[in-house]
Design a protein around this motif. Structure first.
Motif, PDB file in Angstrom:
ATOM      1  N   SER A 103     128.922  29.011  74.491  1.00  0.00           N
ATOM      2  CA  SER A 103     127.871  28.178  74.587  1.00  0.00           C
ATOM      3  C   SER A 103     126.583  28.838  75.425  1.00  0.00           C
ATOM      4  CB  SER A 103     128.069  26.719  75.405  1.00  0.00           C
ATOM      5  OG  SER A 103     128.943  26.189  74.404  1.00  0.00           O
ATOM      6  N   GLN A 106     124.984  31.411  73.447  1.00  0.00           N
ATOM      7  CA  GLN A 106     123.992  30.780  72.624  1.00  0.00           C
ATOM      8  C   GLN A 106     122.675  30.429  73.119  1.00  0.00           C
ATOM      9  OE1 GLN A 106     124.292  30.910  68.983  1.00  0.00           O
ATOM     10  NE2 GLN A 106     122.198  30.277  69.209  1.00  0.00           N
ATOM     11  N   GLU A 107     122.896  29.872  74.148  1.00  0.00           N
ATOM     12  CA  GLU A 107     121.368  29.483  75.078  1.00  0.00           C
ATOM     13  C   GLU A 107     120.760  30.721  75.384  1.00  0.00           C
ATOM     14  OE1 GLU A 107     120.183  26.951  79.114  1.00  0.00           O
ATOM     15  OE2 GLU A 107     122.457  26.728  78.129  1.00  0.00           O
ATOM     16  N   SER A 110     119.042  31.705  72.042  1.00  0.00           N
ATOM     17  CA  SER A 110     118.232  30.763  71.766  1.00  0.00           C
ATOM     18  C   SER A 110     116.784  31.097  72.366  1.00  0.00           C
ATOM     19  CB  SER A 110     118.647  29.382  71.680  1.00  0.00           C
ATOM     20  OG  SER A 110     119.725  29.037  70.886  1.00  0.00           O
ATOM     21  N   ASN A 113     114.878  33.916  71.087  1.00  0.00           N
ATOM     22  CA  ASN A 113     114.158  33.600  69.818  1.00  0.00           C
ATOM     23  C   ASN A 113     112.974  32.798  69.964  1.00  0.00           C
ATOM     24  OD1 ASN A 113     115.958  35.118  68.389  1.00  0.00           O
ATOM     25  ND2 ASN A 113     117.505  33.570  68.104  1.00  0.00           N
ATOM     26  N   GLU A 114     112.856  32.100  71.156  1.00  0.00           N
ATOM     27  CA  GLU A 114     111.681  31.138  71.407  1.00  0.00           C
ATOM     28  C   GLU A 114     110.372  31.834  71.238  1.00  0.00           C
ATOM     29  OE1 GLU A 114     112.593  29.160  74.883  1.00  0.00           O
ATOM     30  OE2 GLU A 114     114.230  28.058  74.049  1.00  0.00           O
ATOM     31  N   ARG A 183     122.627  40.719  73.410  1.00  0.00           N
ATOM     32  CA  ARG A 183     121.776  39.682  73.739  1.00  0.00           C
ATOM     33  C   ARG A 183     121.857  39.318  75.243  1.00  0.00           C
ATOM     34  NH1 ARG A 183     124.404  35.423  69.943  1.00  0.00           N
ATOM     35  NH2 ARG A 183     126.063  35.938  71.352  1.00  0.00           N
ATOM     36  N   SER A 187     118.387  39.716  77.414  1.00  0.00           N
ATOM     37  CA  SER A 187     117.998  38.396  78.264  1.00  0.00           C
ATOM     38  C   SER A 187     117.402  38.886  79.728  1.00  0.00           C
ATOM     39  CB  SER A 187     118.935  37.366  78.388  1.00  0.00           C
ATOM     40  OG  SER A 187     119.180  36.908  77.075  1.00  0.00           O
TER      41      SER A 187
END
Length: 793
Positions: A103, A106-107, A110, A113-114, A183, A187
């Motif tokens: 989770s 995934q956060e 995401s 991708n913003e 990822r 980040s």
């Protein structure tokens, strides 16, 4: 680790840990639990293990609580961790940890991708949040896998050990996927360093506090040390090289633990063996049924057997035979080591480092191989005079005993150092008016040792160390498949638990003591961190997680664990591990990744060596620690002083040997590694040359280094043992020595203790250790206090 101690585990602070890794724990004594050494895994744990459940504002953290359906918050559970009530809970918690971490992943994905809104809305807040989410991944994984590591190493019930091993396997495989998730790295680059697409960083990271900056820098280094920043083809090459290295490390370590050489000695030497070890005892050590009836005897390369004969046999012929056979026991490891050196070097240069040593040292206090060489040169120069005097003493003793005026051989050192120590001990005993061969016998018990610890933390820090009852469900020292109450009533259990509390700082955490051997238990001494602490109070949220640690030893057994008589060496080991535990409990960091012993590897042994010093300080011994178990009479100051002097006997020989081994370690993995495949000399030639240059005895044709497990677990980092001992001695001299040796009082000790806590221990790995030491000492560290200490006679 005391000298030759290994934080086992101990030992890398990467965020995740690879499937090959063994959780990093602090392990004592010359023996070690082999584990990964090259610092590859981004979310691996320190020698103290990782961390655990949490609460807080982040959406993801709300889902990370481990209070699973199998136990309520108030129900007693194994290790006091919610959800651990049955062996099958381990697998459930492992799978839940994976879901929670996915989770978070995934956060973060995401967020990548913003679309940027162009307003630059609070980039500092986004950077902080990114770091906390990455720490959350480490925390939730480590909570389960670290508990599993302790359980599978110590639990008295096979079902619990099996359940923990299953969870350990599940999460080890999952950690591999975490380490490969770019990822997470992207980040970090985008939201913290803001340099995902360019080489220069923005000002975002400079606006973060020093601890945030240290966390960000450490995480990025660990990611990039595994090649995640490389192009795909290079990354795949690095991954394949790493797999080869893992296999070679495992092979080298397994050969050490599994290969045993058997050899025969004739009747004459067999008689000499029986002067030291009776034949019926020897049969248990050799573990073979071919003890001959013709007077000859089969021996083995077993360390216990070999070391006993080398230290106690007056026969030079037997000592020579034992030394030569035991130090040529694993010739196959020479080729394994050559391959390991070559592959580590190729892998490190692919990642952009000059050598494997440059790679390993990039996140250590020492920074680079040049500084290691400078440190070792200073240590060699300072100890040379003492070393030559002690070698001359052994030469005279050999001439007296054997009539042999030739040089001391490698097989002579254990015997004659032990011989002279025994003579000195006898002389000191006569000074005390005693007639015992062991003037310290009966003065050390478990209860006295623990009472000494209570006094220490109270006097130094104002901390109350209080013992509490342990519910059956929380224990791991009893077999839960049988009647637990009967085991408790029969005194079979020995687990104890202490809670630490400070008047102003409140609860600090919990420490378990699992001190005595039993079936199925880890056989060495180590500090396990069940859960790292973290103390988050900022604009991102509030999250306080108290640490839970366990000291696991195998001290002398007794029908009463509190009255068990201990050797002085065992007390030193216990206080050393206690130092690791205190380091874990007293740190207050924003990130569990930086908590407690998750500090630079060449600094992390400093607090443990500092606490170990109390176990041989004459004032502390005579006032508090050493009281005879029958009379309650304290050890005399003279006897305590003699005990300290005994510790220093032939210490310079040990130091010179460690320097040689440290230089050898650097030579293997330096910029011009000694690998024939890379154009260098053979490891055996280099090992011999370094001994000859230093004047440390060497036996031609032997290859002791083929059994040098530290080359796997601490490759390019062996110097760190001496490094941390120097810091500990300097801190002792600066903050403790004058106070404890004059007129000790709580106020005088408290001043030094408070400085050590608030300027060093409290930071864990969250502050540069160089800066911490300079504040504590008021200057840069010096080697002088170390040598002043070991020269006391």
């Amino acid at each position: 680790m005391r000298s030759f101690k290994i934080v086992q585990g101990g030992c890398r602070r990467d965020f995740f840990r690879s499937p090959r890794g063994v959780c990093a724990v602090h392990i004592s004594c010359e023996h070690q639990k082999q584990h990964s050494s090259d610092g590859q895994l981004h979310f691996q744990r320190s020698r103290s293990l990782c961390s655990s459940a949490h609460h807080g504002r982040h959406t993801i953290r709300r889902s990370l609580s481990l209070s699973a359906a199998s136990a309520s918050v108030d129900s007693p559970t194994l290790f006091s961790l919610p959800g651990l009530s049955h062996p099958s809970d381990f697998a459930q918690l492992a799978n839940k940890a994976i879901r929670d971490c996915n989770s978070i992943r995934q956060e973060l994905a995401s967020a990548l991708n913003e679309e940027d809104d162009g307003v630059n809305t609070n980039q500092v807040q986004k950077a902080k949040r990114t770091l906390h989410l990455l720490d959350d991944i480490s925390n939730v994984v480590c909570t389960v896998i670290d508990a599993a590591e302790l359980c599978r190493s110590t639990h008295a019930t096979p079902q619990w050990r099996n359940g923990a091993s299953d969870a350990f396997g599940i999460l080890s495989e999952y950690i591999g996927s975490l380490n490969a998730d770019d990822r997470l790295y992207r980040s970090l680059r985008r939201f913290v360093f803001n340099d995902e697409d360019k080489d220069s960083s923005s000002e975002i990271i400079t606006q973060l506090s020093p601890e945030y900056q240290r966390m960000a820098t450490a995480m990025r280094k660990e990611f990039e040390r595994d090649g995640i920043h490389l192009q795909y083809t290079q990354r795949e090459e690095a991954r394949e090289l790493n797999n080869v290295i893992v296999g070679l490390e495992s092979l080298f370590s397994n050969n050490i633990t599994e290969k045993t050489k058997y050899y025969n000695v004739g009747e004459e030497l067999a008689v000499e063996v029986e002067k030291v070890i009776p034949r019926h005892v020897l049969g248990q050590l050799v573990r073979r049924d071919d003890l001959s009836s013709d007077g000859s005897m089969t021996l083995s390369s077993d360390n216990l057997l070999s070391n006993t004969l080398l230290a106690h046999s007056p026969s030079p012929q037997l000592r020579k035979e034992v030394y030569l056979e035991s130090n040529t026991a694993i010739p196959e490891n020479l080729k394994v080591l050559d391959a390991l050196i070559e592959q580590r070097h190729i892998h490190s240069t692919l990642l952009g480092y000059k050598s494997y040593a440059h790679r390993v040292l990039s996140d250590r206090m020492v920074e680079n191989p040049q500084n290691v060489a400078k440190f070792l040169n200073e240590m060699e120069k300072r100890s040379r005079g003492m070393f030559e005097k002690e070698m001359e003493l052994m030469m005279k003793a050999k001439q007296y005993v054997e009539g042999d005026s030739r040089q001391i051989q490698a097989w002579d050192v254990p015997f004659y150092s032990n011989f002279i120590k025994a003579q000195r001990q006898h002389q000191r005993s006569q000074e005390e008016g005693g007639d015992s061969d062991d003037s310290t016998q009966g003065y050390f018990t478990v209860e006295n040792s623990i009472n000494g610890m209570k006094n220490l933390v109270s006097d130094l820090f104002g901390i109350d160390m209080k013992e509490v009852e342990i519910p059956i469900e929380e224990r791991w020292d009893i077999d839960t498949t049988t009647n637990a109450q009967d085991q408790l009533a029969a005194g079979a259990a020995g687990l104890r638990k202490f809670e630490f509390h400070h008047e102003h700082d409140g609860a600090l955490g919990s420490m378990y003591f699992d001190l005595h051997p039993r079936d199925g238990k880890f056989v060495h001494a180590a500090h396990f961190t069940i859960r790292c602490g973290r103390n988050r109070e900022d604009d991102i949220g509030s999250d306080r997680q108290l640490p839970i640690v366990a000291l696991v030893c195998n001290l002398s057994p007794s029908s009463s664990s509190s009255n068990a008589l201990l050797s002085h060496s065992e007390v030193e080991t216990l206080y050393h591990e206690f130092g690791h535990g205190v380091h874990s409990l007293l740190s207050r960091c924003l990130f569990q990744h930086l908590s407690g012993t998750r500090a630079a590897m060449d600094f992390v042994e400093t607090p443990s060596h500092f606490f170990e010093t109390f176990a041989r300080d004459p004032s502390f011994l005579s006032r508090i620690l050493a009281r005879h178990y029958m009379t309650g009479k304290p050890m005399s100051e003279l006897r305590a002083q003699h005990l300290k002097q005994s510790h220093n006997d032939f210490r310079s020989v040990e130091v010179q040997t460690q320097i040689v081994h440290s230089r050898f370690d650097q030579a293997l993995f330096g910029e011009n590694p000694c690998s024939p495949a890379l154009g260098g000399s053979s490891t055996t030639d280099v090992f011999e040359r370094l001994h000859r240059e230093a004047g440390v005895p060497f036996a031609a044709g032997t290859h002791w280094h083929s059994r040098f497990g530290h080359l796997v677990s601490y490759g390019a980092g062996y110097y760190g043992y001496l490094y941390a001992q120097v810091f500990a001695a300097d801190i002792w001299s600066s903050c403790m020595s004058a106070n404890i040796n004059s007129t000790p009082s709580s106020s005088s000790l408290r001043e030094g203790g408070t400085k050590i806590w608030k300027e060093m221990l409290i930071h864990g790995g969250g502050k540069d250790p160089k800066k911490m030491l300079k504040v504590v000492l008021g200057r840069d560290p010096s080697v002088e206090p170390f040598f002043e200490g070991i020269s006391e006679r």
